[in-house]
Design a protein around this motif. Sequence first.
Motif, PDB file in Angstrom:
ATOM      1  N   LEU A 160       8.126   0.425   0.283  1.00  0.00           N
ATOM      2  CA  LEU A 160       8.420   1.391   1.231  1.00  0.00           C
ATOM      3  C   LEU A 160       9.735   2.421   0.701  1.00  0.00           C
ATOM      4  O   LEU A 160       9.721   3.723   1.221  1.00  0.00           O
ATOM      5  N   ASP A 181       7.341   5.639   0.607  1.00  0.00           N
ATOM      6  CA  ASP A 181       6.192   5.697   1.756  1.00  0.00           C
ATOM      7  C   ASP A 181       4.967   4.919   2.085  1.00  0.00           C
ATOM      8  O   ASP A 181       4.575   5.500   2.861  1.00  0.00           O
ATOM      9  N   GLY A 182       5.584   3.945   1.958  1.00  0.00           N
ATOM     10  CA  GLY A 182       4.500   3.016   1.820  1.00  0.00           C
ATOM     11  C   GLY A 182       4.565   1.520   3.447  1.00  0.00           C
ATOM     12  O   GLY A 182       5.344   2.176   3.463  1.00  0.00           O
ATOM     13  N   THR A 183       3.594   0.704   2.800  1.00  0.00           N
ATOM     14  CA  THR A 183       4.099  -0.530   3.496  1.00  0.00           C
ATOM     15  C   THR A 183       3.742  -1.459   2.734  1.00  0.00           C
ATOM     16  O   THR A 183       3.398  -1.481   1.955  1.00  0.00           O
ATOM     17  N   CYS A 199       1.099  -1.229  -0.225  1.00  0.00           N
ATOM     18  CA  CYS A 199       0.122   0.181  -0.037  1.00  0.00           C
ATOM     19  C   CYS A 199       1.140   0.847   0.034  1.00  0.00           C
ATOM     20  O   CYS A 199       1.916   1.202  -0.021  1.00  0.00           O
ATOM     21  N   VAL A 200       0.268   2.050  -1.070  1.00  0.00           N
ATOM     22  CA  VAL A 200       1.158   3.584  -0.975  1.00  0.00           C
ATOM     23  C   VAL A 200       0.234   4.632  -0.737  1.00  0.00           C
ATOM     24  O   VAL A 200      -0.606   4.692  -0.998  1.00  0.00           O
ATOM     25  N   PRO A 201       1.001   5.506  -0.788  1.00  0.00           N
ATOM     26  CA  PRO A 201       0.626   6.820  -0.843  1.00  0.00           C
ATOM     27  C   PRO A 201      -0.357   7.216  -2.408  1.00  0.00           C
ATOM     28  O   PRO A 201       0.395   6.359  -3.147  1.00  0.00           O
ATOM     29  N   GLU A 224      10.898  -1.415   7.521  1.00  0.00           N
ATOM     30  CA  GLU A 224       9.372  -1.039   7.192  1.00  0.00           C
ATOM     31  C   GLU A 224       9.903  -0.058   9.210  1.00  0.00           C
ATOM     32  O   GLU A 224       9.259   1.226   8.783  1.00  0.00           O
TER      33      GLU A 224
END
Lengths: 469, 469
Positions: free
Chosen positions: A417, A420-422, A353-355, A440
């Motif tokens: 990552l 800026d995601g997970t 999942c990312v912005p 992370e």
Amino acid sequence: MALSDLKPVERNAAGVEIVLGVLKQRLGDRFSTNRSLCEQHAHTTTYIPMQTPDGVAFPDTAEDVQDIVRICGTYRVPVIAFGAGTSLEGHVNAPGGGVAIDTSRMKRVLAVNADDLDCTVEAGLTREELNQHLRDTGLFFPIDPGANATLGGMAATRASGTNAVRYGTMKDNVLSLTAVMADGSIVTTGRRARKSSAGYDLTRLLIGSEGTLGIIVSLTLKLHGIPQAISGGVCPFLSVEQACRAVIATIQMGIPVARIELVNALQMRAMINYSKLDYPEGPCLFLEFHGSDAAVAEQAESFGDIAAEYGGGPFLWTSVAEERSRLWKARHDAYWASMELRPGARALSTDVCVPISRLAECIAETESDIAETGLIAPIVGHVGDGNFHVLALMDAADHSEVARVEAFVARLNARALRMDGTCTGEHGVGQGKIGFLEQENGRGVHFMRLIKQALDPQGILNPGKILPD
Amino acid sequence: MALSDLKPVERNAAGVEIVLGVLKQRLGDRFSTNRSLCEQHAHTTTYIPMQTPDGVAFPDTAEDVQDIVRICGTYRVPVIAFGAGTSLEGHVNAPGGGVAIDTSRMKRVLAVNADDLDCTVEAGLTREELNQHLRDTGLFFPIDPGANATLGGMAATRASGTNAVRYGTMKDNVLSLTAVMADGSIVTTGRRARKSSAGYDLTRLLIGSEGTLGIIVSLTLKLHGIPQAISGGVCPFLSVEQACRAVIATIQMGIPVARIELVNALQMRAMINYSKLDYPEGPCLFLEFHGSDAAVAEQAESFGDIAAEYGGGPFLWTSVAEERSRLWKARHDAYWASMELRPGARALSTDVCVPISRLAECIAETESDIAETGLIAPIVGHVGDGNFHVLALMDAADHSEVARVEAFVARLNARALRMDGTCTGEHGVGQGKIGFLEQENGRGVHFMRLIKQALDPQGILNPGKILPD
């Protein structure tokens, strides 16, 4: 880090031997060491190798769970909570053996408080069973991870799914839960108030803890009114990039989409073939809107305008239930359609999942990576949240292919990552993502470990999950 | 339990002596032991007696905070995070002395990601400063606890306010935060992804921990699009009961109210007198709707119909900003209006939250209790959440009156708990609600203590708050 690099969990054979006897005596028919039953309780829906528990317990009550945990605690034997077994990252595997606690006999609906839009249920109830139970109330529980998972399991893995963009994830829809902790005590983490500032948020600490901090036995859930009207439809785009731009504009305009799902070109091709559809082959967005008659029409029209701005369309939409189901059917069958892309293959389903501003770029890089690696791996995404899934089809017996797919997953996680995601938007860590947690969370992992040690000093709750050794 | 029953926090005079010297050297002008400055940093907006820190530090950066925490940790001296000092339960008092960390120099907006509807800010920025900064972006941060609190303080106390019914609380609007932990290490709890299932939810653990588990230095917040249109208005009811019934029906119909505020008869009288309004004296609901032009008109009309069904009305509403402000002005000035009910008195502002089905009953019993106790104590409520406030006006120098009010608060909390509610919906525990935490959380408090001990083994972070000894 590949799965094969995970440190083994030490096996306490003497303790297990004793516990099996004690539990048989305590639970009778509700405890079994039958080999195939044990295997069913380690079965994971992905390629992750099976690690079976030594026995399976079927508690009827929280007090049964309490007894099982106490007995296992006394002899330092692992306990692994088991819901419907639909998790994807090896959460129910038993790397050190031990006892699986199957909650399938704990399905009572303890209360439905229609005026308060909440209900309290036991952990073993599935989301479809709950919605079936609620059918005459005008209320529903929205979280839909695809599988008919148990509500306890969904809370334990912080599940979400297609309509999280509108209704949130399990973290947002559990008011309180009751769990058996490692010391055998029972904790209820909150009241039925819609909000509280009374102390540390034990509810949210247990949600997503994957059975490693406590075993959820019941939950109080938020319910939602069934919308007066639902509209929905499908909109093709020329590129993933344009589809993602349309998603951003939609979210930013504050259109309260209930679902906004991206399907990439390969996935769309699979769905067209499988469901014999007359759709264009190319990236599509599937949408659903919930609200009043006027609102859902307005929302669909606003989205159509946005789509056109980004070169998408035509946006075929309808408020008629049957037609909507027809339009959405392909999306619902996406998994089965994908499997036909390589008959006989095992699927590795992974998610990041990312912005949303980085989503198009992340998917584009991932599509290139898939092509370069020579994988068959379609993509679907809950793109309102920036969350997408890659389903890599592979021959699980071919070690070099598995290694190639694992390397791809590692690159996918690193990419998320970097943006800026997970490394996991909704599947959880289990065993499959352990290798990425430190990348992370950095120093955060140290504090997670301190919490784990404080709450489960013997390490009996689902060992070998979440935290890297 | 009354405030005077709280166990004193032991004072480490020798440690404090050393720390004051070291910090003066390290921070120069940005550290002070000035008596009146120290008193300002213990000042609470309620009657709770002042307990001043020994010094006040003004860090510029996370690294400054890190140094301060490390220095204090070395000598076992308490550190108390200080935002705007607007909390209501004695959160910033320093019962064992120590160093207040004033975040007012940490106000940078580190990033605004308009496409992702998020921003990253330092902890000392206030919510009004943030919204001022965002004014040209079409975005806003909705959480509004009334006071112009800092965003770090709002996260630390799990704040919410009038529009939580639509936008949630701080728990729902923080994507990630960075905190200095008791060992001096800096942890960032998450990424900018809208959701994640990667490990324990450290974000939610720190939110509401009131500076007892870590000191928040920056936060990534969700932003929302400024609605195209806002409508709002005021609706009188014959009784609190009927107003509450109308609220339940509104929520259940899924009307996405942005604000729905109850004002009881005494509060309404105070507001009418203070703001010279031509409103009926009796319970009122104040409402606000956010959405498209069509949606806010539809929502206001639907609410008007519901109100009429429950004997309420006429519902005066408008979409014109100036008229809406005029209608809502009285609500915004409620606090000042209340203070005029007993000039010179101190206010004890307390809050509870119950399931909305119990709200009418809870308020009715509370009104009777107020009458029987002979208090002047108006009530306002964020009733979409079942949350309401009682402002008890008293002479803080009159010990018997304080005791009478404290006994009333104890009964109010017990009443909320009996109705499956919480002793604090949004104010937090601080010192004022410590005595009720065990009643509410039972065995949960034991696990909160284990977490506190694991994360802050020396107990230097805001001692004497949240957890009963």
